[in-house]
Design an enzyme around this catalytic site. Structure first.
Site: not given
Length: 282
Positions: A166, A169-170
């Protein structure tokens, strides 16, 4: 408890195992139930009659739960099964699972998966700056609020792997999982399901930010004290607890849960535990 099982054994053929009586083919699960998968088209009237015969036969055999897996292209048979007393248990993108409880006593079948698992990532660098984002969607959209990267753990993904993914990805930042610092349980969140929300600490392995265009409005390294002074953080009970825990961890006054791989019954998993106070056995 009766449940479907990947380790099901003892194939029940249409006639051979049932004295010439035609029943649905299936396998016995390890809880005294039967799992059957419908793979070919069948007339609804014939399916209804086959269900009745099968249930009668399985009742005589002392079976408990009966599971019927319908692939997407045979979903029309669900109405027939429901009319015969089956109910929906769960659905995935390519099948529907229905279930029936034969005994007269209380139903002990397991419920459908009850929880969704999500994470928040606490990533702090050597300058005491924390990695934060502003989101393009959700409750904080357009409010100028800086928050930890958050997200949902994928099916078949471990918590620590999901937290690393996460963040990447962010923000584009590479990290290494350190510990689970805390977790929160809530109910009736996503389509009435409960949620387990894990606060994870990660160590940054890179520092250049490349924010995800589809979901993230902005991302930055923010001084920790500046983050904690945001009114949104100060006025949010959960976030106040999270900042206290994260501060205690960075000051050496708190220990979270590290992870080690473990195996049980030929299944691989991960155990999260306080490694400072309990060393694993080798």
């Amino acid at each position: 408890m009766s449940a479907s099982s990947s380790s099901s054994t003892n194939l029940l053929t249409s006639e051979e195992a049932n004295g010439g009586v035609t029943v649905l083919p299936g396998v016995e699960d390890k809880y005294g139930g039967v799992v059957t998968e419908i793979s070919h088209p069948i007339d609804p009237s014939a399916f209804s009659a086959l269900l009745r015969t099968s249930l009668s036969n399985w009742t005589l055999q002392g079976k408990k739960g009966v599971w019927i897996k319908l692939p997407r292209h045979l979903i029309g048979l669900a109405e027939t099964a429901v009319k015969e007393g089956f109910w929906f248990h769960h659905a995935e993108k390519d099948y529907l699972m229905l279930v029936y409880w034969i005994p007269k006593d209380d139903n002990t079948l397991p419920f459908n998966a009850s929880h969704r698992v999500s994470i928040a990532a606490f990533v702090i660098n050597h300058k005491k700056e924390v990695l934060v984002v502003q989101e393009k969607t959700g409750r904080t959209k357009g409010k100028g609020i800086w928050k930890f990267p958050t997200g949902v753990v994928n099916e078949g993904e471990y918590i620590h792997d999901g937290s690393v993914r996460e963040v990447k990805e962010e923000t584009g930042v590479d990290t290494e999982f350190v510990q689970v610092l805390a977790f929160r349980q809530t109910h009736k969140t996503f389509f009435e399901k409960s949620n387990l929300f894990f606060v994870c600490m990660l160590k940054p392995l890179s520092f250049e930010i490349n924010a995800q265009e589809s979901e993230i409005e902005a991302a930055q390294w923010m001084p920790w004290e500046e983050y904690t002074k945001q009114p949104f953080v100060q006025n949010h009970e959960l976030l106040r607890y999270m900042t206290d825990i994260c501060s205690a961890k960075t000051n050496g006054d708190y220990e979270g849960f590290t992870t080690i791989p473990v195996s049980e019954h030929d299944q691989q998993g991960n155990l999260y535990f306080n490694s400072r106070d309990l060393l694993p056995r080798h």
